[in-house]
Design a protein around this motif. Structure first.
Motif, mmCIF file in Angstrom:
data_model
loop_
_atom_site.group_PDB
_atom_site.id
_atom_site.type_symbol
_atom_site.label_atom_id
_atom_site.label_comp_id
_atom_site.label_asym_id
_atom_site.label_seq_id
_atom_site.Cartn_x
_atom_site.Cartn_y
_atom_site.Cartn_z
ATOM 1 N N ASN A 578 9.186 20.881 46.784
ATOM 2 C CA ASN A 578 8.018 21.449 47.438
ATOM 3 C C ASN A 578 6.616 21.936 46.975
ATOM 4 O O ASN A 578 5.277 21.163 46.956
ATOM 5 N N ALA A 579 6.452 22.734 46.131
ATOM 6 C CA ALA A 579 5.631 23.617 44.889
ATOM 7 C C ALA A 579 5.479 23.057 44.154
ATOM 8 O O ALA A 579 4.237 22.050 44.230
ATOM 9 N N VAL A 580 6.001 22.593 43.504
ATOM 10 C CA VAL A 580 5.491 21.611 42.654
ATOM 11 C C VAL A 580 5.202 20.078 43.100
ATOM 12 O O VAL A 580 4.066 19.851 42.284
ATOM 13 N N THR A 631 4.451 14.004 55.068
ATOM 14 C CA THR A 631 3.465 13.866 54.723
ATOM 15 C C THR A 631 3.260 12.816 53.206
ATOM 16 O O THR A 631 2.423 12.205 52.523
ATOM 17 N N LYS A 632 4.490 12.713 52.638
ATOM 18 C CA LYS A 632 4.284 12.084 51.640
ATOM 19 C C LYS A 632 4.819 10.526 51.701
ATOM 20 O O LYS A 632 6.565 10.595 51.832
ATOM 21 N N LYS A 633 3.880 9.553 52.426
ATOM 22 C CA LYS A 633 4.575 8.319 53.032
ATOM 23 C C LYS A 633 4.790 7.688 51.903
ATOM 24 O O LYS A 633 4.520 7.387 50.591
ATOM 25 N N GLY A 636 8.737 10.604 50.922
ATOM 26 C CA GLY A 636 9.425 12.098 51.483
ATOM 27 C C GLY A 636 9.934 11.264 52.575
ATOM 28 O O GLY A 636 9.649 10.265 53.058
ATOM 29 N N THR A 637 11.201 12.419 53.494
ATOM 30 C CA THR A 637 11.992 12.340 54.280
ATOM 31 C C THR A 637 11.511 12.954 55.108
ATOM 32 O O THR A 637 12.714 12.726 56.505
ATOM 33 N N GLY A 638 11.381 14.178 55.527
ATOM 34 C CA GLY A 638 10.619 15.122 55.855
ATOM 35 C C GLY A 638 11.911 15.523 56.584
ATOM 36 O O GLY A 638 11.642 16.809 57.384
ATOM 37 N N LEU A 639 12.817 15.908 55.523
ATOM 38 C CA LEU A 639 14.199 16.835 56.612
ATOM 39 C C LEU A 639 13.915 17.920 55.323
ATOM 40 O O LEU A 639 14.766 18.289 55.901
ATOM 41 N N GLY A 640 13.545 17.818 54.493
ATOM 42 C CA GLY A 640 13.812 18.609 53.682
ATOM 43 C C GLY A 640 14.121 20.398 54.451
ATOM 44 O O GLY A 640 14.552 21.111 54.162
HETATM 45 P P1 ADP Z 1 9.456 15.887 52.096
HETATM 46 O O1 ADP Z 1 9.518 17.386 51.141
HETATM 47 O O2 ADP Z 1 10.207 15.195 52.239
HETATM 48 O O3 ADP Z 1 7.574 14.963 52.864
HETATM 49 P P2 ADP Z 1 9.833 18.639 53.505
HETATM 50 O O4 ADP Z 1 10.203 18.794 54.663
HETATM 51 O O5 ADP Z 1 10.714 19.179 52.199
HETATM 52 O O6 ADP Z 1 10.003 16.827 53.678
HETATM 53 O O7 ADP Z 1 8.534 18.826 53.240
HETATM 54 C C1 ADP Z 1 7.592 18.361 54.651
HETATM 55 C C2 ADP Z 1 6.613 18.473 54.054
HETATM 56 O O8 ADP Z 1 5.861 19.524 54.577
HETATM 57 C C3 ADP Z 1 5.755 18.110 53.659
HETATM 58 O O9 ADP Z 1 5.815 16.295 53.337
HETATM 59 C C4 ADP Z 1 4.340 18.050 53.278
HETATM 60 O O10 ADP Z 1 3.326 17.783 53.368
HETATM 61 C C5 ADP Z 1 5.207 19.927 53.620
HETATM 62 N N1 ADP Z 1 4.945 20.426 52.143
HETATM 63 C C6 ADP Z 1 5.920 21.387 51.960
HETATM 64 N N2 ADP Z 1 6.309 22.366 50.786
HETATM 65 C C7 ADP Z 1 4.633 22.087 50.908
HETATM 66 C C8 ADP Z 1 4.126 22.577 49.638
HETATM 67 N N3 ADP Z 1 4.800 24.160 49.017
HETATM 68 N N4 ADP Z 1 2.870 22.940 49.414
HETATM 69 C C9 ADP Z 1 2.363 21.385 50.388
HETATM 70 N N5 ADP Z 1 2.936 21.068 51.366
HETATM 71 C C10 ADP Z 1 3.844 21.307 51.737
#
Ligand code: ADP
Length: 701
Positions: A578-580, A631-633, A636-640
């Motif tokens: 996510n950070a990357v 927010t990653k259209k 992303g899965t929004g499940l991490g």
């Molecule tokens: P995904 O990565 O598949 O979108 P995650 O559950 O891992 O799903 O993350 C959800 C959302 O949280 C991301 O879409 C992003 O918008 C936000 N996010 C997570 N980690 C970070 C980060 N380090 N910096 C900015 N936004 C983050």
């Protein structure tokens, strides 16, 4: 508009006023009545007293006048029987006889004295030129004496007859009339008749035969000695009170011929006349007049009686009286003094009644005032201590006591009401709380059911997908082997298909992890977080280097953590990835570990993952742990994060985040050294995240 209350209204509205009227009415009505009675009785008594007084005065005057009259008769009889007269008749010359008569008349105070022969002719007279007309013999006294008896009467004598007796008598009798107010009209201007006490007695010779008649008398006209004497007897010095003035008068007809009534400048009121009223009653009707009369110039308490002549005719009047004014003034003064005393006594009585009534009614009035104050809202109003010790005063005391009791009861009621309110509020809050927890329980139930359904569904779907994917990948490998070098032109496409198929498998695996997290937990071991962090860096190095990301580590945690190693690795890799992804143009990644202390207790370790990426918008910060929020259209899965949170939470730890949009984000993973398991899907963190995901309608999906 309010108007002032009328007297009747004020009377009707006040007990005090009513009782005052009750108390004062006898005084206010009785006193004037009593004064009226005293006034009328006093006047009546006064009049009666004056009546008695004047009537007795008149009797006294009458007695004296009779004595004078009979005195003249006695004197004359004595002279007629005297030796002196007998000798003079027998021996004296006419001149000597005349002198003898003169001295006799002088001695006895007679105004005339004459000696008649038995035949009725004049023998001698004390006066010089006396004549005796035949008519004179008809005079009652003369006729009686000629008949042999002595007789005295009051007679009117005309001017000629007076002239015949003695010219001097006529002159003395002459009296000019003075015009008098209220008198009966009289055309004459002069009274020339005389009123005389006329007495005659027979003179007998030795043989007892009638030798002659001795007649004489006293002229009453101008005879002040008699009226002064009457006045002196009737009104002795000091017999009249208060400086009143006594008077006596002899009337000829209605004319004052002898009086001590003064006209003015001390002159006697001779020639003035009596009022017509008195004249009509006394001379006309023959009745005494007793009462107040206007005499000459003032009001006198007067007594008049008729004077009757020998023939029984009323020829004049005898009067006595005294000045009324001083007595009337004294009477009025007395009355006024009496009235004044009455009024003063009544006034004092009224004032005392009013003051007494005030003291009686003070408690009632104070009670009334207290009631009004209480009605206006002054609950502390009281009558207070009172001097009055009577029933009303005690009542006021009881009233205060009653008010105190009432106030105490009221306060108690208010306390009860407050208590009741408080209890109602408590119960209401409890009910609300119960309601809320009921609702929560209901939601949890629904959610559990949903999750279970999703789990079942996902498991089924995953199984159904995994198998075809495995077949695709297997066949892909077969395809590559069969084609051998011929596969070279499409090597890239094959790799892509393989990669995408792998992605499908990963997603399905993650779905399964999400739906049935427990099933994926492997065995738990003591994991060295610092070592694990380094392993994760090795696994993600390729990504980091590609993006030119600077990595810094500060690994200070000193304890191992009881956890499933691959799960924790999955969590950390997810955070690093996510950070990357947040730093597409490079930046700095900080990885740190430290011991976790709370309230002096060493709970475990904390791992911090910080980046200098785009950061998280404020409104998103609350939702990033929600399942399917991304927010990653597309990618992303929004499940991490959601799965990471569930994993960490299951071991009793938690993940926190802070972020500044545009500057970067920092995630912290708090891990207990000894896990406190919480597998339930309704665990607060999971439940809240699930609920939010439901409300926001799985935003990123
Ligand atoms: P995904 O990565 O598949 O979108 P995650 O559950 O891992 O799903 O993350 C959800 C959302 O949280 C991301 O879409 C992003 O918008 C936000 N996010 C997570 N980690 C970070 C980060 N380090 N910096 C900015 N936004 C983050």
């Amino acid at each position: 508009m309010s108007r002032a209350p009328s007297l009747a209204e004020r009377l009707a509205g006040s007990v005090r006023a009513k009782l005052l009227v009750l108390v004062l009415a006898p005084l206010l009505l009785g006193v004037p009545l009593l004064l009226g009675l005293v006034w009328s009785w006093g006047n009546e008594a006064y009049e009666r007293l004056l009546g008695f007084k004047i009537s007795s005065d008149l009797v006294t005057a009458h007695e004296y006048f009779e004595r004078v009259k009979s005195g003249v008769g006695r004197d004359l009889s004595a002279l007629a029987n005297s030796r002196l007269l007998a000798n003079a008749m027998a021996h004296s010359a006419p001149a000597t006889l005349q002198r003898q008569l003169q001295s006799m008349a002088l001695a006895d105070g007679l105004d005339f004295l004459r000696l008649l022969n038995a035949d009725g002719t004049l023998r001698a007279s004390a006066a010089q030129s006396s004549q005796l007309p035949a008519a004179w013999l008809a005079m009652p006294a003369v006729a009686a004496a000629l008949a042999g008896g002595a007789f005295t009467s009051i007679e009117l004598v005309g001017p000629n007859a007076l002239e015949h007796i003695d010219p001097a008598l006529r002159r003395r009798a002459y009296l000019p009339l003075v015009p008098t107010e209220a008198a009966a009209p009289d055309p004459r201007s002069v009274e020339d008749r005389g009123m005389v006490i006329h007495a005659a007695a027979p003179v007998l010779d030795d043989a007892g035969r009638l030798a002659g008649v001795l007649e004489g008398g006293v002229l009453l006209n101008g005879n002040l000695a008699i009226v002064d004497r009457i006045n002196a007897i009737v009104y002795k010095e000091g017999s009249l009170p208060l400086g009143s003035l006594g008077t006596a008068t002899l009337f000829l007809g209605d004319t004052r011929i002898a009086t001590n009534v003064r006209l003015f400048e001390g002159r006697r009121a001779l020639g003035t006349r009596v009022s017509k009223a008195v004249r009509d009653q006394v001379l006309g009707a023959g009745k005494d007049w007793l009462g107040t009369a206007f005499v000459v110039n003032d009001h006198y308490v007067s007594g008049y009686e008729p004077v009757v002549n020998g023939a029984g005719q009323r020829i004049g009047m005898l009067y006595v009286g005294f000045l009324e004014a001083p007595l009337r003034q004294a009477k009025q003064l007395g009355m006024f003094a009496l009235f004044a005393i009455f009024l003063v006594v009544s006034g004092i009585g009224t004032v005392l009644s009013l003051r007494w009534a005030r003291s009686v009614f003070k408690p009632i009035e104070r009670m009334n005032a207290v009631i009004q104050r209480i009605e206006r809202g002054d609950a502390a109003a009281r009558v207070g201590p009172l001097a009055s010790r009577d029933e009303v005063g005690r009542l006021a005391g009881e009233f205060d006591h009653l008010l105190d009791t009432l106030a105490a009861k009221q306060a108690e009621l208010r306390r009860w009401a407050d208590e009741l309110d408080r209890k109602v509020m408590e119960r209401t809050a409890e009910l609300a709380e119960t309601n809320a927890s009921l609702r929560r329980a209901q939601q949890q139930l629904v959610m559990s059911e949903k999750l279970a359904a999703i789990g079942e569904l996902t498991a089924g779907v995953a199984h159904e997908i995994n198998n075809p994917v495995a077949v695709i990948q297997g066949n892909l490998d077969v395809l590559r082997e069969v084609l051998g070098p011929d596969a070279e032109p499409v090597r890239e496409e094959i790799r892509l298909i393989h990669q995408q198929a792998d992605r499908i498998r990963q997603i399905v695996t993650k779905l399964l992890q999400f739906a049935r997290p427990g099933e994926f937990a492997g065995y738990v071991e003591a994991v060295d977080v610092n070592g694990l962090i380094n392993d994760c860096l090795v696994l993600t190095r390729h990504n980091l280097e590609k993006r030119e990301i600077e990595v810094h580590t500060r690994l200070e945690a000193g304890v191992g953590i009881e956890i499933n190693r691959s799960e924790l690795q999955q969590v950390l890799i997810n955070l690093i990835v996510n950070a990357v992804q947040a730093m597409p143009n490079g930046g700095r990644l900080d990885l740190a570990s430290a011991d976790w202390f709370e309230d002096g207790l060493h709970l475990g370790a904390v791992i911090h993952v910080s980046d200098t990426g785009q950061g998280i918008a404020g409104e998103d910060l609350d939702r990033i742990f929600d399942p399917f929020f991304t927010t990653k259209k597309g990618s992303g899965t929004g499940l991490g994060l959601s799965i990471s949170y569930t994993i960490v939470q299951r071991y009793g730890g938690r993940i926190t985040v802070s972020s500044t949009p545009g500057a970067g984000s920092a995630f912290s993973v708090w891990l207990r050294s000894q896990p406190e398991y919480d597998d339930s899907p309704s665990a607060p963190g999971f439940e809240a995240r699930w609920r939010r995901s439901q409300e926001s309608g799985a935003a990123g999906a």
